[in-house]
Design a protein around this motif. Sequence first.
Motif, PDB file in Angstrom:
ATOM      1  N   GLU B 226      -0.538  13.703  -4.569  1.00  0.00           N
ATOM      2  CA  GLU B 226       0.204  12.638  -3.893  1.00  0.00           C
ATOM      3  C   GLU B 226       0.207  11.376  -4.734  1.00  0.00           C
ATOM      4  O   GLU B 226      -0.773  11.074  -5.412  1.00  0.00           O
ATOM      5  CB  GLU B 226      -0.410  12.349  -2.517  1.00  0.00           C
ATOM      6  N   GLU B 228      -0.311   7.722  -5.426  1.00  0.00           N
ATOM      7  CA  GLU B 228      -1.200   6.728  -4.805  1.00  0.00           C
ATOM      8  C   GLU B 228      -0.710   5.310  -4.990  1.00  0.00           C
ATOM      9  O   GLU B 228      -0.872   4.484  -4.109  1.00  0.00           O
ATOM     10  CB  GLU B 228      -2.606   6.858  -5.394  1.00  0.00           C
ATOM     11  N   SER B 229      -0.189   5.035  -6.198  1.00  0.00           N
ATOM     12  CA  SER B 229       0.316   3.676  -6.368  1.00  0.00           C
ATOM     13  C   SER B 229       1.481   3.650  -7.340  1.00  0.00           C
ATOM     14  O   SER B 229       1.624   4.530  -8.196  1.00  0.00           O
ATOM     15  CB  SER B 229      -0.796   2.730  -6.826  1.00  0.00           C
ATOM     16  N   ASP B 515       5.311  10.018   7.924  1.00  0.00           N
ATOM     17  CA  ASP B 515       4.760   8.958   7.073  1.00  0.00           C
ATOM     18  C   ASP B 515       5.829   8.312   6.190  1.00  0.00           C
ATOM     19  O   ASP B 515       5.507   7.691   5.183  1.00  0.00           O
ATOM     20  CB  ASP B 515       3.598   9.498   6.228  1.00  0.00           C
ATOM     21  N   GLU B 517       7.588   5.724   6.619  1.00  0.00           N
ATOM     22  CA  GLU B 517       7.433   4.267   6.544  1.00  0.00           C
ATOM     23  C   GLU B 517       6.400   3.894   5.469  1.00  0.00           C
ATOM     24  O   GLU B 517       6.629   2.990   4.660  1.00  0.00           O
ATOM     25  CB  GLU B 517       6.990   3.755   7.916  1.00  0.00           C
ATOM     26  N   ASP B 518       5.282   4.628   5.438  1.00  0.00           N
ATOM     27  CA  ASP B 518       4.256   4.354   4.422  1.00  0.00           C
ATOM     28  C   ASP B 518       4.811   4.607   3.028  1.00  0.00           C
ATOM     29  O   ASP B 518       4.548   3.853   2.093  1.00  0.00           O
ATOM     30  CB  ASP B 518       3.031   5.261   4.641  1.00  0.00           C
ATOM     31  N   VAL B 519       5.555   5.705   2.895  1.00  0.00           N
ATOM     32  CA  VAL B 519       6.107   6.033   1.579  1.00  0.00           C
ATOM     33  C   VAL B 519       7.098   4.956   1.148  1.00  0.00           C
ATOM     34  O   VAL B 519       7.104   4.526  -0.007  1.00  0.00           O
ATOM     35  CB  VAL B 519       6.780   7.428   1.610  1.00  0.00           C
ATOM     36  N   SER B 520       7.896   4.479   2.101  1.00  0.00           N
ATOM     37  CA  SER B 520       8.877   3.461   1.731  1.00  0.00           C
ATOM     38  C   SER B 520       8.190   2.184   1.278  1.00  0.00           C
ATOM     39  O   SER B 520       8.662   1.491   0.394  1.00  0.00           O
ATOM     40  CB  SER B 520       9.832   3.185   2.895  1.00  0.00           C
ATOM     41  N   LYS B 521       7.026   1.902   1.865  1.00  0.00           N
ATOM     42  CA  LYS B 521       6.280   0.706   1.449  1.00  0.00           C
ATOM     43  C   LYS B 521       5.718   0.900   0.047  1.00  0.00           C
ATOM     44  O   LYS B 521       5.730  -0.001  -0.780  1.00  0.00           O
ATOM     45  CB  LYS B 521       5.136   0.430   2.421  1.00  0.00           C
ATOM     46  N   LEU B 522       5.226   2.111  -0.203  1.00  0.00           N
ATOM     47  CA  LEU B 522       4.648   2.412  -1.515  1.00  0.00           C
ATOM     48  C   LEU B 522       5.683   2.194  -2.617  1.00  0.00           C
ATOM     49  O   LEU B 522       5.389   1.675  -3.679  1.00  0.00           O
ATOM     50  CB  LEU B 522       4.153   3.867  -1.499  1.00  0.00           C
TER      51      LEU B 522
ATOM     52  N   GLU C  72       2.897  -5.772   2.083  1.00  0.00           N
ATOM     53  CA  GLU C  72       4.188  -5.201   1.707  1.00  0.00           C
ATOM     54  C   GLU C  72       4.989  -6.125   0.814  1.00  0.00           C
ATOM     55  O   GLU C  72       6.167  -5.891   0.572  1.00  0.00           O
ATOM     56  CB  GLU C  72       5.014  -4.902   2.972  1.00  0.00           C
ATOM     57  N   SER C 109      10.135  -7.131   8.089  1.00  0.00           N
ATOM     58  CA  SER C 109      10.499  -6.237   6.993  1.00  0.00           C
ATOM     59  C   SER C 109      12.005  -5.999   7.021  1.00  0.00           C
ATOM     60  O   SER C 109      12.682  -6.334   7.997  1.00  0.00           O
ATOM     61  CB  SER C 109       9.762  -4.916   7.127  1.00  0.00           C
TER      62      SER C 109
END
Lengths: 321, 677, 153
Positions: B226, B228-229, B515, B517-522, C72, C109
């Motif tokens: 996955e 991570e950053s 997830d 939303e989390d991926v879009s933030k990443l 974010e 956001s």
Amino acid sequence: MKYSYYPGCSLEKNARSYHVSTMAIAKSLGIEFVEVEDWNCCGATEYISIEKVPAYALVTRNLALAAEQNGSTNLVAPCSACYLNLKKADHYLGENVDLRQKIDLALEAGGLSYQPGSLNVQHLLEIIAVDIGYEEIEAQVKRPLFNLRVAPYYGCLVPRPAAMGSFDDPEHPTSLDNILKRLGATVIDFPLKAQCCGGHMTQISEETALELLRRLLKNAADYKADMIATLCPMCQLNLDAYQDAVNAHFGTDYKIPIVYFTQLMGLAFGLPADELGFGSEIVSARPALEKITLEEPKPARTRERGKKKTDLPLPTRPEEG
Amino acid sequence: MTDQKKSPAEQEKVGVYICHCGSNIAGTINVEEVAQWAEKNPNVVVARNYEFMCSSTGQELIENDIKEKGLTRIVVASCSPHMHEKTFREATERGGLNPFLFEMANIREHGSWATNDKEAATSKAKALVNGAVERVVHHAPLEKIPVDINPNTLIVGGGIAGITAALELAEGGHHVYLVEREGTIGGRMAQIDKTFPTLDCSACILTPKMVDVGQNDNITLLTYSEVESVEGYIGNFNITVRKKARCVTEELCTSCGICEEKCPQKVIDENYGAGISYRKAIYRSFPQAVPGYPVLDKENCTYFQTGKCKVCEQVCPTEAIDYEQEDKVITFDVGNIILATGYDLFDARQIPQYGYGRLANVFSSLEFERMVNASGPTAGHIVLRDGVTEPESIAIVHCVGSRDQNHNEYCSKVCCMYSLKFAHLVHEHLPDAEVYNFYIDMRTPGKGYEEFYHRLLNEGTHFIRGRVAEITDADRHPGEEGKLIVQAENTLLGIQQRTPVDMVILSAGIEARHDAEDVSKLFKMGCDHDGFFNERHPKLAPVSTMTDGVFIAGACQGPKDIPDTVAQGGAAASQVAKLISQGTVLMEPVRASIREEECSGCRICNTLCPYNAIEFDEEKFVSRVITALCQGCGTCVAACPSGVIDGAHFTYTQVMAELKGVLWDVQSDVLTKQEVA
Amino acid sequence: MSDHFEPVIVGFLCNWCSYRAADLAGTARIKYAPNLRPIRVMCSGRVDPQFVLQALRSGADGVLIAGCHPGECHYVNGNIKALRRFTLLRKTLEQWGIEQERVQLLWASASEGTVLAAAVNRMTEDLRALGPLRWGEKVLGDNGAAHLVVEEV
């Protein structure tokens, strides 16, 4: 916790056992019910469809009294029809200005007034399941209802309509299931739990009412329920008093006692059965209650995943409550 | 505007263009009034209103006015700058001005679309136009900054979208890092039996592509991994990936499968198996998995849970099992990113009256898909939950969780077609079974799709138009005993209908990944209100995102069937290939710079910069911005106590002028006398 | 001025989240109070406290600073710097007798068009209740006459 309490006509007469058992468990759970003084009939299920303004005035008078006496801003009704009428009146008076003006005039004549939204109208089931909570119920259980198979029956009025904000799923409520499970009872997944008992249809079209009642009794019997637990005086009355009529009409032989969930709660809390109104039901609950054992039954095997070698796994359901 | 003093700014000649955007703006804002009003500003030479400023005629207006009227600054009041700033900057440039001598006023998204009050909208438009005019006179010509594009690409998600994009790029000679969360690539398509409407075997067309991915030297395949950053920007992303320990040494494993065979721990395969089949604790999702080495699932492994077992280690002929293996953190650089993370299936348990999870013979579509697959738990036999009984009647319920205000309002696009496919497969496997399809509307747009529907009409499927109210085992009439009864209104006949069947299949809809939303933030891009990744433009830039260098493909953008998904995978790859062949991309010149002669050397800005782009010159005792590292956020600009850091295109003077401009109607006389720095 | 007071709010919206949230609110045709006058900045971290003070001095009744949610930020942590400055600035304004509601910080956001619209509505309501700012009276205490002097000095 303190609540204004609106018993409604049924709880004075045919549903006396609902009232006494409610008061009995309230003591165990530390709930204080302050009865609204000088309350009047809510108009039951039909009046509101026949003559809107007088019907709403009739209901709103109770709201006005409860708000004025201020036992609490939470108004609780154990009867489903009373609950729905009170909730409906509070909701629609807030929405419909025209109606509200008329009701205001009516109330004014009696020296009363009511501001919609100033009371939180709740059903007894809601305050027990949500305000008190399952943990507290379980903590009070002294004599679990092991081995008693119960069909939880909500009827049609309490969970609906969702638009007014329901505390449970309108199509498939689970709060009563969860309460009964905490009491140690074996709760069947009663498919007709939120369907109609016929209401006053017994007076209008007995044929229709008997068919509706037959479905409920048949389904509970198919699931081998020892009794049906209800939270509505109308449902209790119909299923209990017309069970013989159903049997006569359809040639069946159902003997399913219909009790109030509060009676079962009281029993599990260790209160004596005669203080909970048992015995006033027409189909006697005694044989069913005699099945209660001190031993916890083995978990039902039907829900086990992959029971037989050929079985495909079942999707899991998160346990609630 | 009553300013009496001559400022240098006042010598600028500004052209103002108010766009109607058809009726989108002009329907709410009195564009003529705004234009006439704007013309009164002493800096404004010409103010026009035009139907579509972004059209070529609209742009020519700007170009011609620059040439003919000698304009030195341009303001366009139209949509969001995220929509057309680029368009008008180019027009400004074609007219002979530096493109940064342009400013945009957003009177559509922030104006006409945000209110129905015409008067208020017009007055707000005046304020925004005035802000832009006051600002633009202080603009300075700027040059875009060229940055090199790293030719490597990161692709996240090894389903058919990711596989397509990876192969397109790799076969074109570009290096790709393909990161997949599961132990194998293949995605949803690998779970499917047949594809509609051609009824090709899904695995037969997918697995050769998976093999190609595994064998292509230009593809670094990172499965069970996955991201991570993600740091950096277009052309220069720095990626960190966690390669989870699969407890198998890849160099030693020969993919013989003995470990899997001998493993004593059976686990319900919730993922690839859709919860209807079992796998082992050490497993490959399916025999054609790429890569072929298994994954050890620590949570269910007897050794990891109890400290005893190690059967896999004992049976492995090449000693490839390594219980001590640890996660590996890998970093690499790429120039572009393609996200192809797919979808989740709607969880039918959210509709309790359909009985999924309560009534054994109610199946989800994915369960059925696995069941009917020859490689599934019943080797393709359609049976009830008991694993042996063939159903005599099957109901297929469309739109489960889709087109439903209580759940997802949108149409999931693929369910009608796969429900038809299911009906066909039932007819094929169980010719005597009755099949009932309960649908709201039959939606079959696509090549050969409607024809497939007609084919099913002739195969004897019963089509009932009506949304199912409930599915129950409570029989009411003779003939219903032991059956599941599907209650629905047949809206074509206008009757309530109870249909007793042995088996129900719920055609669950497509949802954004839980997830997403989390991926879009990443990856610093956005999701729409249904949770799917947001494309840059719904029509004209469907695989681009608001973040340059980040592209999306497949069902992560919205419900899609396989052909559309493959098309998007290819489209995203070609977007990336274009950037790689360009070699460089021009970046916005929004950068900070320090006027060294005035810098006091306090070093406050040094630690504020999130990119470490400010260095300190010990000799001169001043701070200096490293332009290549600066991203232009302006935090240092706001913090400098001496006010000697300039944030290009967002200078103190420019922002203050805009501020004064937007407040033109409420300023007191006292304040307008004050010079703006 | 009509008897019905409509406040003017200056919004400093970050380019990556909040400006796009406002774009989305528009695209989704969410109707909200037209009292906001947005100014685009690259990051809420770019919002110089002087911008806020100048806005209030120049006639705005309130200022909304809007950025990406913590964690974010397009620029790692510019919004956190905005938060720090905001906290300090609010204290200062409080000492001048300027009500808290007049300067607000919002995280919205790019997908939160509804959040932004609701915040603008709420703030507009807040300010309608508070009435016009009257910077001169409040800060300088003499109807702003001294202001002129200050400006000229």
